[in-house]
Write a protein that holds these residues in place. Sequence first.
Motif, short mmCIF file in Angstrom:
data_model
loop_
_atom_site.label_atom_id
_atom_site.label_comp_id
_atom_site.label_asym_id
_atom_site.label_seq_id
_atom_site.Cartn_x
_atom_site.Cartn_y
_atom_site.Cartn_z
N MET A 128 35.31 51.54 -0.89
CA MET A 128 33.96 52.06 -1.11
C MET A 128 33.88 53.51 -0.63
N ALA A 129 33.16 54.32 -1.40
CA ALA A 129 32.91 55.71 -1.01
C ALA A 129 31.45 55.84 -0.62
N ILE A 130 31.22 56.18 0.66
CA ILE A 130 29.85 56.38 1.16
C ILE A 130 29.57 57.86 1.03
N VAL A 131 29.00 58.26 -0.09
CA VAL A 131 28.89 59.68 -0.40
C VAL A 131 27.47 60.07 -0.82
N ASP A 172 26.46 49.34 -12.85
CA ASP A 172 25.47 50.18 -12.18
C ASP A 172 24.36 49.28 -11.66
N TRP A 173 24.49 48.87 -10.38
CA TRP A 173 23.46 47.98 -9.85
C TRP A 173 22.36 48.74 -9.10
N LEU A 261 34.48 50.21 -11.75
CA LEU A 261 33.77 51.21 -10.94
C LEU A 261 32.35 50.69 -10.75
N VAL A 262 31.87 50.72 -9.52
CA VAL A 262 30.50 50.28 -9.28
C VAL A 262 29.65 51.48 -8.88
N ALA A 301 33.75 51.02 -5.31
CA ALA A 301 32.28 51.11 -5.21
C ALA A 301 31.91 52.50 -4.71
N VAL A 302 30.95 53.11 -5.37
CA VAL A 302 30.53 54.47 -5.02
C VAL A 302 29.02 54.48 -4.80
#
Length: 705
Positions: A128-131, A172-173, A261-262, A301-302
């Motif tokens: 996961m990328a916390i960006v 895309d949630w 990709l999320v 996950a992004v």
Amino acid sequence: MACGTALVYDEEMMSYKLLWDDPECSIEVPERLSSSYKRLQDYDLVKRCIQLPVREATDEEITLVHSHDYLQVVKSTQTMNEKELKEISQKYTAVFYHQNSFRCAKLSLGGTLQLVDAILTREVQNGMAIVRPPGHHSQRNQGNGFCVFNNVAIAAEYAKKKYKLERILIVDWDVHHGQGIQYIFEEDPSVLYFSWHRYEHKTFWPYLRESDYDVIGRGKGTGFNINLPWNKVGMGNADYIAAFFHVLLPLAFEFNPELVLVSAGYDSAIGDPEGRMCATPECFSHLTNMLMNLAGGKLCAVLEGGYNLRSLAESVCMTVRTLLGDPLPRLTGEMTPCHSALESIQNVRAAHTPYWKCLLYNEIKSAHDPSSEGDSQHSSDQQQNFDTAMFDIFLDSHMKKIEFAVPPLRTCAVLPEGCCLALPDGVLVEEKTATREHIIACSSSLPNELLEKETMLATLGKMLVILNKLLEYQTMNSIVLSPDSSVCATFAIKHVLASPVKRLLCINIGDLGILHEFDNDGEYVCLNICGTYPTGMSNRQIYLKWTESPNEYSSFFYIIFCCILPLAYNYQPDFIIITTGSNRTIGDKDISLLISLLQGLANGRILTIIPETEPKLGQKLVKCLSDSPGEKHFGPHRAPSLENIQNLKEKLDIIEKEWKMLQCSGAVNDPQELRTKRLKNRNMIVMEQAKAQGQTVVGQRGRRI
Ligand code: X5A
Ligand code: ZN
């Protein structure tokens, strides 16, 4: 072999913010990052992840999706003063620029690409990328909705180009429509884009006609854009899970992506001021878990939106925890999707019916007048008095109730004498055995002659030890290779029914012969998947007929998503027993996929019983149960046969009256009943509970002041 979960985070991405007064943009604050990261640390999740450094994305990467002109505009913001920044921001919609925006947007995108690289070079399994800034609203020529560069869209183009990927799924949630992603891939069949979003018949931002369910892509990309508009606020766990079962997952499995990709926005979670939905944090564990069964588990996950800091942080943690392979917390709440959700689901299924084989026999029920029915009070109830403090209190008490304990052992196995399976790490072969007296005391309903066989006694003795370990949470799951599946299953079911376990789900695959009688002293649901079935069926004993031809790709995913999982999620079992017998009509991979998905339920407490004559199946299942990395290759799949579908349809028509999660159309049996239930569950449980506790707290504060 790929293993491990990567985490991308850098506090430098907090170094930009809104500089002027703009109520629309004020919620996108730097603390969104730090509070999520802090919570990850609190739960000890950070140190279990592989930390990846961010990097700056290059011009070349940015222009995979954006125009050079737009890149120049963003570059130029670095040296602007506040007045100029405000002016340039106002050229676009709902977006703000700061002198550090360009730098942060490059890190946000670069961090995302680092994660994609790590996953596609098999350095890690997922991550996961916390960006920030987020990405999914930004477009070729413009920023939009807090988004500067379209991180996820560029990640997809990057993966296509650098790794020659041919099929990428974007889920895309986030509660907003990622129209930016839609525009970029509208004509591209190599990217399947799914977005659910608050829509309310086009009265919610970004107010676009093209966010509706009938916008499905263009040209070669027709059918590869899936929009699921929510026309009411207050959608919750059951609605989201139903959307996955009845829309996203069947199409995604048929698509068979090489990478998932999320666009992981958490403004779709409870307490978010933008979304006003009701899904609780653990819902994201379940969504994540289901997606981990695609693309060999390659999931990236992004972060996108999410504006209730508390809800955002908890939901991010649930996602990361699940990526790490921890058992999933139970989903809370009534498993009944609401009328409006079912209507949207039905509409999008109908719109996609011509383009997907798994929808080929989708029954199109008459379309509803969108404005006429259902859940209306609900929406107005929630519009007023949005009180973030109230949700904080709700979340506090909610999170305390969640079971996070991980059993000391993941998987236990009972193997026959002299059997040598190559066992993955974390699997314990049970050597202890219960005494003969103990076994006999626990098997009063089994005919005595069955217990005379030494091998049977040996297996039952070890299985009894394992059953107790499962019941005491000493092990998460287990597998038994047995000389007689039917005897073992009867023994196990009886033992579990006599324990404090409230709801037992049994799934029998193939012919088990007659399960020996057991007293009805506990509750259970038994699902039989076989080639033939007896007449008569109760709501507790369900027979499903499903046949796969061997040596071909399987279509078993179809029945999993339209029937088995909805039923299982509806029932919310505390314990699952899966037994395979002879003459099974589905293959090893099918059973692996089923087991892999069922681990989302019952805190992962699954006992699997298979014939000792099937060590190859045992090998596969033990890997699944023990969460060995790189085992989740289930595709490609094929379309289900008409015969299978017809058999299934017959059953579904009967059982969907009791099991509401099976419904995938708005033509519900009793909308009034559903409405009442929904109001009760969403508003009363969530709101009143929070309110009641909120009042106490407010009172205390009052006294202190
Ligand atoms: C990424 C994201 C939302 C913009 C809302 C503007 N953007 N009203 O959640
Ligand atoms: Zn959003």
